[in-house]
Each structure stands twice: as structure tokens, then as C-alpha cells.
Design a protein around this motif. Sequence first.
Motif, PDB file in Angstrom:
ATOM      1  N   LEU A 100       0.937  -1.128  -0.036  1.00 49.20           N
ATOM      2  CA  LEU A 100      -0.067  -0.066   0.038  1.00 49.20           C
ATOM      3  C   LEU A 100       0.503   1.063  -0.226  1.00 49.20           C
ATOM      4  O   LEU A 100       1.853   1.742   0.460  1.00 49.20           O
ATOM      5  CB  LEU A 100      -1.118  -0.046   1.154  1.00 49.20           C
ATOM      6  N   PRO A 101       1.119   2.448  -0.838  1.00 48.22           N
ATOM      7  CA  PRO A 101       1.804   3.419  -1.102  1.00 48.22           C
ATOM      8  C   PRO A 101       1.437   4.528  -0.147  1.00 48.22           C
ATOM      9  O   PRO A 101       0.243   4.428   0.269  1.00 48.22           O
ATOM     10  CB  PRO A 101       1.587   3.810  -2.717  1.00 48.22           C
TER      11      PRO A 101
ATOM     12  N   SER B  45      -0.350   8.017   1.128  1.00 51.15           N
ATOM     13  CA  SER B  45      -1.124   8.690   0.220  1.00 51.15           C
ATOM     14  C   SER B  45      -0.676   9.853  -0.382  1.00 51.15           C
ATOM     15  O   SER B  45      -0.961  10.331  -2.062  1.00 51.15           O
ATOM     16  CB  SER B  45      -1.723   9.228   1.091  1.00 51.15           C
TER      17      SER B  45
ATOM     18  N   GLN C 184       0.167   8.202  -3.902  1.00 54.06           N
ATOM     19  CA  GLN C 184      -0.864   7.440  -5.167  1.00 54.06           C
ATOM     20  C   GLN C 184      -0.833   7.320  -6.096  1.00 54.06           C
ATOM     21  O   GLN C 184      -1.222   8.979  -5.862  1.00 54.06           O
ATOM     22  CB  GLN C 184      -1.892   7.042  -3.854  1.00 54.06           C
TER      23      GLN C 184
END
Length: 243
Positions: A148-149, A151, A154
Motif C-alpha cells: 500500500l503506497p 497517500s 498514490q
Amino acid sequence: MMQESLVTIVRAVITFFTILLYSRLIGKQLIGNLTMFDYINGITIGSIAATLATDVSSKALVHWIALTVFLVLTIVLQYIGLKSRFLSKVQDSEPVVLLQRGNMLEKNLAKVRITKDELMLQLRSKNIFSPIEVEVALLEPDGTVSVLPRSQYQPVQRGDLNLPPKPAKLTTELIIDGRIIEQNLEQRKKDKDWLMSQLKLHGISSLEEVSYAAILPNDQFYVDKFDDDVSDDMNISDYKGPY
């Protein structure tokens, strides 16, 4: 010798169709989502099947029964995993956090025996080249790493900008190894003159120079030449070899 060969052929045919039938019974889950247990179980079943087909010194029925027992146990465990979340985790384990907010968790890496180089390899396969970009990276039970990159790293979605959705398209290949794919060119309502004009815009005068060319999903023209201009700045190896 002749009789032994015939016996081997018959046993190989029986093994082939047994494996074909059993693999259909096990389902596609075993192919697309291998956990460590599935991997070891698959190797064991393959070993028993090989013995069933080739070991003419022992009775085929014994190996066939062993193969069937492994199949039954596999299906039973699959059923238990569907009905019990706890037993499913006991069987296949659960995800392990490897990297959180840019920090590598050394204890967890050691617990699952993954080196930092292997972790970076997994990140690069997700198009992430810096651990700072990662909010959390998890080792899944099937051995893959989910990322999960953070924020700020992203990509912006069309919905974030309140833009209307666009229909998804595929990349259309036009040239592979210097050869034009005429059918794809016609499907995109283009001709050879248009293709050559696009190549000239990229400084290419001959099809023999082109390794790959395509129309991308955003309708842009992409071309890759055989002559790769790669600098040493992209070389990440710190080992001179031999490889």
C-alpha cells in the motif's frame, strides 16, 4: 524388457488420467494461489505420481491408494478452510508486516526469512523503487508481497478530479521484431503510410530498426528500437561476477 516397457506405459497412462481427474477435483485454487502447504503438497503428490508411473518393482495399487489419500486430505482441508477461519489460518498462516511507513521491520523479515534485497525486489515488481513510498508492505500466505503506497505517492484517479470515466482500452501491437502486424493495423483503422510517418517522427527510417511498436491505451504511439541506449547509472549490481 518388452513386458516391463508395456507395464510402464500402462502405469503412465493410468497416472496421467488420475492426475488429470484429481487436479480437476482439487480446483483452480491450487494453481493460482499456492501457499507453502499447497506447494509442498503438490510436490509430494507429484513424487507419488512419478513413482506410480515408473516404479515397476512395486505394486501400482499401493501408490494409487497413497495418491488418493493425499487428494482426499487436500479436499478435506480445503473444506475445513472454507468453514473455519481459525483453522484456515492454522493451515495457511496469515499475512506478516514487512515494512511500515518506510521502516523495514527486521524481526518480521528474519521470522519469514526474507532478506532486504528480496524485499526490494518485490517492491520494484510493484513499480515502487523507494521504501519511503510505502505505507505498509505485507507478506501474504501465498508468498507474494502486497504493498500500500503512502497517500502522497498514490496516483491520482479520475474520480479524485471529478473527471468523467473513460472506457478502458488495450495496447495494440503494430510491429514486433521488425514485422508489421497487418491485422492490428487494420483494426485501428491505420495504414502503412501512417505507421511509417510515426516512425519518422521518432527518427526511424527502417522497420529493421524497430523491436516493438504499439498504440497505447491512451492512443499514443510507442516504439522501442533494437539499439538500446542504456547508461551505467541504471546498473544497480555491486557484484562483478561470475554470474
